[in-house]
Motif scaffolding. Structure first.
Motif, short mmCIF file in Angstrom:
data_model
loop_
_atom_site.label_atom_id
_atom_site.label_comp_id
_atom_site.label_asym_id
_atom_site.label_seq_id
_atom_site.Cartn_x
_atom_site.Cartn_y
_atom_site.Cartn_z
N ARG A 225 0.84 -1.20 0.00
CA ARG A 225 0.00 0.00 0.00
C ARG A 225 0.87 1.25 0.00
N LYS A 226 0.35 2.27 -0.63
CA LYS A 226 1.07 3.53 -0.75
C LYS A 226 0.32 4.66 -0.05
N TRP A 227 -0.67 4.32 0.72
CA TRP A 227 -1.45 5.31 1.41
C TRP A 227 -1.33 5.08 2.91
N LYS A 228 -1.70 6.11 3.61
CA LYS A 228 -1.72 6.03 5.06
C LYS A 228 -3.16 6.04 5.52
N ARG A 229 -3.40 5.46 6.65
CA ARG A 229 -4.77 5.41 7.18
C ARG A 229 -5.36 6.81 7.29
N GLU A 230 -4.55 7.75 7.68
CA GLU A 230 -5.02 9.13 7.84
C GLU A 230 -5.49 9.73 6.51
N ASP A 231 -4.92 9.26 5.38
CA ASP A 231 -5.32 9.76 4.07
C ASP A 231 -6.75 9.35 3.71
N LEU A 232 -7.25 8.30 4.31
CA LEU A 232 -8.56 7.78 3.96
C LEU A 232 -9.69 8.39 4.77
N TYR A 233 -9.39 8.90 5.92
CA TYR A 233 -10.44 9.37 6.81
C TYR A 233 -10.21 10.82 7.19
N ASP A 234 -11.29 11.62 7.16
CA ASP A 234 -11.23 12.98 7.66
C ASP A 234 -11.48 12.94 9.16
#
Length: 78
Positions: A68-77
């Motif tokens: 994965r290239k995303w962080k959990r924080e990137d998915l949720y406001d």
């Protein structure tokens, strides 16, 4: 290919039914059994080859950076 004898014990009812099937197909019980065992062995070989290919593909996919290239924080406001 050289052929060898194989002894198989079956219930009388199975033998009677196999005789009927063999007669309908114009063959012998021995040939029916040989065909079924050959079919079973071929099927197992195809399964094992497909399994091996699938495992190789999964190994290859995992080494090509499928992480994965995303962080959990990137998915949720928040």
């Amino acid at each position: 290919m050289a052929k060898r004898n194989l002894t198989v014990q079956l219930d009388e009812d199975v033998i009677s039914r196999a005789r009927v099937v063999a007669e309908k197909r114009g063959t012998s019980i021995s040939q029916l059994v040989a065909q079924q065992i050959e079919h079973l062995a071929d099927e197992d070989e195809r399964y094992e080859a497909a399994r091996k290919r699938a495992m190789e593909l999964m190994d290859t996919a995992a080494t090509h950076g499928g992480g994965r290239k995303w962080k959990r924080e990137d998915l949720y406001d928040r």
